[in-house]
Write a protein that holds these residues in place. Sequence first.
Motif, PDB file in Angstrom:
ATOM      1  N   LEU A 182       0.101 -20.010 -17.981  1.00  0.00           N
ATOM      2  CA  LEU A 182      -0.547 -20.460 -16.746  1.00  0.00           C
ATOM      3  C   LEU A 182       0.456 -21.151 -15.824  1.00  0.00           C
ATOM      4  O   LEU A 182       0.474 -20.889 -14.620  1.00  0.00           O
ATOM      5  CB  LEU A 182      -1.708 -21.398 -17.074  1.00  0.00           C
ATOM      6  CG  LEU A 182      -2.518 -21.906 -15.889  1.00  0.00           C
ATOM      7  CD1 LEU A 182      -3.139 -20.744 -15.136  1.00  0.00           C
ATOM      8  CD2 LEU A 182      -3.585 -22.870 -16.360  1.00  0.00           C
ATOM      9  N   HIS A 183       1.301 -22.012 -16.396  1.00  0.00           N
ATOM     10  CA  HIS A 183       2.346 -22.671 -15.589  1.00  0.00           C
ATOM     11  C   HIS A 183       3.254 -21.635 -14.934  1.00  0.00           C
ATOM     12  O   HIS A 183       3.622 -21.773 -13.765  1.00  0.00           O
ATOM     13  CB  HIS A 183       3.198 -23.601 -16.443  1.00  0.00           C
ATOM     14  CG  HIS A 183       2.574 -24.924 -16.703  1.00  0.00           C
ATOM     15  ND1 HIS A 183       3.054 -25.784 -17.652  1.00  0.00           N
ATOM     16  CD2 HIS A 183       1.515 -25.562 -16.159  1.00  0.00           C
ATOM     17  CE1 HIS A 183       2.323 -26.872 -17.680  1.00  0.00           C
ATOM     18  NE2 HIS A 183       1.379 -26.753 -16.779  1.00  0.00           N
ATOM     19  N   TRP A 242       3.709 -21.135 -10.989  1.00  0.00           N
ATOM     20  CA  TRP A 242       5.067 -21.324 -10.470  1.00  0.00           C
ATOM     21  C   TRP A 242       5.549 -20.091  -9.727  1.00  0.00           C
ATOM     22  O   TRP A 242       6.218 -20.208  -8.698  1.00  0.00           O
ATOM     23  CB  TRP A 242       5.998 -21.654 -11.626  1.00  0.00           C
ATOM     24  CG  TRP A 242       7.446 -21.637 -11.283  1.00  0.00           C
ATOM     25  CD1 TRP A 242       8.140 -22.607 -10.618  1.00  0.00           C
ATOM     26  CD2 TRP A 242       8.387 -20.601 -11.557  1.00  0.00           C
ATOM     27  NE1 TRP A 242       9.455 -22.241 -10.479  1.00  0.00           N
ATOM     28  CE2 TRP A 242       9.627 -21.005 -11.046  1.00  0.00           C
ATOM     29  CE3 TRP A 242       8.292 -19.368 -12.192  1.00  0.00           C
ATOM     30  CZ2 TRP A 242      10.766 -20.224 -11.152  1.00  0.00           C
ATOM     31  CZ3 TRP A 242       9.420 -18.590 -12.304  1.00  0.00           C
ATOM     32  CH2 TRP A 242      10.645 -19.020 -11.780  1.00  0.00           C
ATOM     33  N   ALA A 243       5.204 -18.902 -10.220  1.00  0.00           N
ATOM     34  CA  ALA A 243       5.657 -17.656  -9.585  1.00  0.00           C
ATOM     35  C   ALA A 243       5.130 -17.519  -8.168  1.00  0.00           C
ATOM     36  O   ALA A 243       5.736 -16.845  -7.335  1.00  0.00           O
ATOM     37  CB  ALA A 243       5.236 -16.460 -10.430  1.00  0.00           C
ATOM     38  N   ASP A 261       9.624 -22.005  -4.798  1.00  0.00           N
ATOM     39  CA  ASP A 261      10.644 -22.124  -5.844  1.00  0.00           C
ATOM     40  C   ASP A 261      10.588 -20.943  -6.795  1.00  0.00           C
ATOM     41  O   ASP A 261      11.619 -20.416  -7.216  1.00  0.00           O
ATOM     42  CB  ASP A 261      10.468 -23.423  -6.626  1.00  0.00           C
ATOM     43  CG  ASP A 261      11.049 -24.624  -5.909  1.00  0.00           C
ATOM     44  OD1 ASP A 261      11.794 -24.422  -4.933  1.00  0.00           O
ATOM     45  OD2 ASP A 261      10.766 -25.758  -6.332  1.00  0.00           O
ATOM     46  N   GLY A 262       9.391 -20.524  -7.158  1.00  0.00           N
ATOM     47  CA  GLY A 262       9.241 -19.403  -8.073  1.00  0.00           C
ATOM     48  C   GLY A 262       9.733 -18.097  -7.481  1.00  0.00           C
ATOM     49  O   GLY A 262      10.334 -17.268  -8.168  1.00  0.00           O
ATOM     50  N   PRO A 276       9.277 -24.077 -14.699  1.00  0.00           N
ATOM     51  CA  PRO A 276       8.682 -25.145 -15.527  1.00  0.00           C
ATOM     52  C   PRO A 276       9.164 -25.085 -16.968  1.00  0.00           C
ATOM     53  O   PRO A 276       9.409 -24.008 -17.512  1.00  0.00           O
ATOM     54  CB  PRO A 276       7.178 -24.862 -15.440  1.00  0.00           C
ATOM     55  CG  PRO A 276       7.048 -23.457 -15.002  1.00  0.00           C
ATOM     56  CD  PRO A 276       8.281 -23.120 -14.219  1.00  0.00           C
ATOM     57  N   GLU A 277       9.299 -26.252 -17.576  1.00  0.00           N
ATOM     58  CA  GLU A 277       9.711 -26.350 -18.974  1.00  0.00           C
ATOM     59  C   GLU A 277       8.562 -25.897 -19.871  1.00  0.00           C
ATOM     60  O   GLU A 277       7.422 -26.296 -19.663  1.00  0.00           O
ATOM     61  CB  GLU A 277      10.063 -27.800 -19.321  1.00  0.00           C
ATOM     62  CG  GLU A 277      11.259 -28.317 -18.591  1.00  0.00           C
ATOM     63  CD  GLU A 277      12.454 -28.437 -19.495  1.00  0.00           C
ATOM     64  OE1 GLU A 277      12.315 -28.193 -20.694  1.00  0.00           O
ATOM     65  OE2 GLU A 277      13.513 -28.773 -18.966  1.00  0.00           O
TER      66      GLU A 277
END
Length: 152
Positions: free
Chosen positions: A66-67, A71-72, A76-77, A84-85
Amino acid sequence: MAARFPDELTCDMAETYHALDWRALGLPLAATLAAGLRENSRTRMALAGSVSTVDTLLLGAAVDALHLLVWAKTKDGQKGRSRPEPVVNRLLGVPSPRQATGFSCAADYETARARILGEGWRQAAGGLPSSAAAAAPSPEGEGLGGRLKGER
């Protein structure tokens, strides 16, 4: 099991079977009860060397997916920055690869580079050690590929 993880076994026996003194049960009954402990019991996880249950790892993997999807969709993605870590890495105790490293001199850099890349790449590149490879000019002249500017 009892010799390697006595505290975990005592706690699991008390929690699961309400047997505070499992040694008083006798060896055959205690062994049968210990074999019947759940897969996610402290004793079974300690025997397997697990740090998290399978359910927790699967939930962490779902959160990571999900992160990644969220993020995508960000700026930034789309540019491949600030990924994300993974939560699963923290659950498993994997150290973060995002540790910025600075070097005070070229020798420190070369040492770290050799450690990361290994020694095999130098033999494939001509067998020169890192300091000699960086300092040695190519046999055909200066510049990339041994050509000077303006030459074809």
